[in-house]
Design an enzyme around this catalytic site. Structure first.
Site, PDB file in Angstrom:
ATOM      1  N   CYS A 173      41.132  36.613  42.054  1.00  0.00           N
ATOM      2  CA  CYS A 173      40.600  37.070  40.813  1.00  0.00           C
ATOM      3  C   CYS A 173      38.830  37.439  41.317  1.00  0.00           C
ATOM      4  O   CYS A 173      38.233  38.201  40.750  1.00  0.00           O
ATOM      5  CB  CYS A 173      39.986  36.157  39.852  1.00  0.00           C
ATOM      6  SG  CYS A 173      41.633  35.313  39.302  1.00  0.00           S
ATOM      7  N   ASP A 226      32.118  35.913  32.553  1.00  0.00           N
ATOM      8  CA  ASP A 226      33.301  35.907  33.502  1.00  0.00           C
ATOM      9  C   ASP A 226      33.308  37.033  34.581  1.00  0.00           C
ATOM     10  O   ASP A 226      34.479  37.260  35.112  1.00  0.00           O
ATOM     11  CB  ASP A 226      34.667  36.006  32.859  1.00  0.00           C
ATOM     12  CG  ASP A 226      35.130  34.806  31.891  1.00  0.00           C
ATOM     13  OD1 ASP A 226      35.234  33.775  32.554  1.00  0.00           O
ATOM     14  OD2 ASP A 226      34.849  34.654  30.475  1.00  0.00           O
ATOM     15  N   ARG A 249      34.975  40.432  27.767  1.00  0.00           N
ATOM     16  CA  ARG A 249      35.055  40.839  28.887  1.00  0.00           C
ATOM     17  C   ARG A 249      35.027  42.320  28.992  1.00  0.00           C
ATOM     18  O   ARG A 249      35.056  42.852  30.170  1.00  0.00           O
ATOM     19  CB  ARG A 249      36.185  40.382  29.904  1.00  0.00           C
ATOM     20  CG  ARG A 249      36.307  38.696  29.925  1.00  0.00           C
ATOM     21  CD  ARG A 249      37.285  38.359  31.101  1.00  0.00           C
ATOM     22  NE  ARG A 249      36.724  38.869  32.387  1.00  0.00           N
ATOM     23  CZ  ARG A 249      37.207  38.786  33.661  1.00  0.00           C
ATOM     24  NH1 ARG A 249      38.346  38.189  33.595  1.00  0.00           N
ATOM     25  NH2 ARG A 249      36.843  39.294  34.527  1.00  0.00           N
ATOM     26  N   GLU A 258      38.235  41.027  39.820  1.00  0.00           N
ATOM     27  CA  GLU A 258      39.676  41.747  39.993  1.00  0.00           C
ATOM     28  C   GLU A 258      40.394  42.360  38.707  1.00  0.00           C
ATOM     29  O   GLU A 258      41.055  43.284  38.651  1.00  0.00           O
ATOM     30  CB  GLU A 258      40.634  40.552  40.526  1.00  0.00           C
ATOM     31  CG  GLU A 258      42.076  40.996  40.486  1.00  0.00           C
ATOM     32  CD  GLU A 258      43.129  40.080  40.862  1.00  0.00           C
ATOM     33  OE1 GLU A 258      43.293  39.071  40.523  1.00  0.00           O
ATOM     34  OE2 GLU A 258      43.512  40.312  42.028  1.00  0.00           O
ATOM     35  N   HIS A 306      48.008  35.078  34.017  1.00  0.00           N
ATOM     36  CA  HIS A 306      48.121  36.407  34.738  1.00  0.00           C
ATOM     37  C   HIS A 306      49.531  36.200  35.512  1.00  0.00           C
ATOM     38  O   HIS A 306      49.743  35.285  35.964  1.00  0.00           O
ATOM     39  CB  HIS A 306      46.872  36.718  35.556  1.00  0.00           C
ATOM     40  CG  HIS A 306      45.717  37.246  34.785  1.00  0.00           C
ATOM     41  ND1 HIS A 306      44.467  36.689  34.885  1.00  0.00           N
ATOM     42  CD2 HIS A 306      45.702  38.221  33.886  1.00  0.00           C
ATOM     43  CE1 HIS A 306      43.564  37.401  34.076  1.00  0.00           C
ATOM     44  NE2 HIS A 306      44.190  38.074  33.307  1.00  0.00           N
TER      45      HIS A 306
END
Ligand code: CIR
Length: 253
Positions: free
Chosen positions: A248, A60, A85, A65, A161
């Site tokens: 992102c 990912d 992540r 971002e 988000h």
């Protein structure tokens, strides 16, 4: 005005990244094409692009971002809430050293994804989500306030988000979908309301003279144009499949 952006090429492992959507598996070649078009659009906006190589270890990691929160004066290295992540921040911190002297850090047990942070002038809205916890939000608020900014914590109800459902276009104008349309924290801003069927377009980015927005959301685009902004539309299908939006894919500063 933004001068710089950081982007990161998607690796082949991108197709195995995290997702909550049922839109299918991304096609790697198509993701690369869409990423290239994204970089070209940013260049058109007049920013200098730092293009980091892919890292197969982190599927990912093209969603840069989430790894940092940036202001003109300092960088905050986040502590991404998804275990797979969490190691993404190292390469980003190294890249940011070229631009910043002052670094702050979100520390465990605090977790925080950059996608949960929305800056509106000197206010930062900090979403609490599945990725950003209360302790991470508290740490960021403290850092921002110690540097003269304002921080406001906003617990999310449904969105992945914070910035999945709200963006700031400048001139006190926000664009809001779903739970943010009538949210008390954002009532004092001018607002473009995104219809339910165009919800994905609420994640768009103002970069200097343009608003970059996903392709095909006619009503949202019409309203943005009417508000006086020029738009650049980009095909985002392969990133949407993995819960990613336009914001992102870059760090803008
Ligand atoms: C993830 O689950 O972390 C990625 N598949 C999507 C991250 C999207 N990032 C963002 O909205 N800022």
């Amino acid at each position: 005005m933004y001068k710089n952006v950081i982007v990161k090429k998607p690796g082949k492992s991108y197709v195995n990244g995290l997702t909550t959507s049922d839109l299918g598996k991304p096609v790697y070649e198509k993701a690369l094409e869409q990423h290239d078009a994204y970089v070209e659009a940013l260049k058109k906006c007049g920013v200098s692009v730092t293009f980091l190589p892919a890292n197969e270890e982190f599927p990912d990691s093209t969603f840069v971002e989430d790894t940092a929160v940036l202001t003109p004066e300092f960088a905050v290295i986040s502590n991404p809430g998804a275990v797979s992540r969490n190691g993404e921040t190292g390469e980003i911190e190294t890249a940011l050293k070229k631009f910043y002297d002052t670094f702050h850090y979100i520390k465990t047990p605090g977790t925080l994804d950059g996608g949960d942070i929305l800056q509106i002038e000197d206010h930062f809205y900090i979403g609490i989500s599945d990725r950003t916890n209360e302790e991470g939000a508290r740490q960021l608020k403290e850092i921002l306030e110690s540097e003269g900014y304002k921080g406001k914590i906003v617990p999310l109800q449904k969105f992945f988000h914070l910035k999945t459902g709200i963006s700031y276009l400048g001139k006190e104008l926000i664009i809001a979908a779903g739970e943010f349309v009538d949210h008390p924290d954002f009532q004092h801003y001018k607002k473009i309301t995104v219809p339910l069927e165009e919800e994905y377009s609420a994640n768009c980015i103002r970069v200097n003279d343009y608003v970059i927005i996903p392709k095909g959301y006619e009503e949202t685009i019409r309203q943005i144009n009417e508000a006086g902004f020029e738009t650049i539309e980009l095909e985002m299908s392969e990133f949407q499949k993995h819960d990613g939006g336009l914001s992102c894919l870059s760090l803008r500063f």
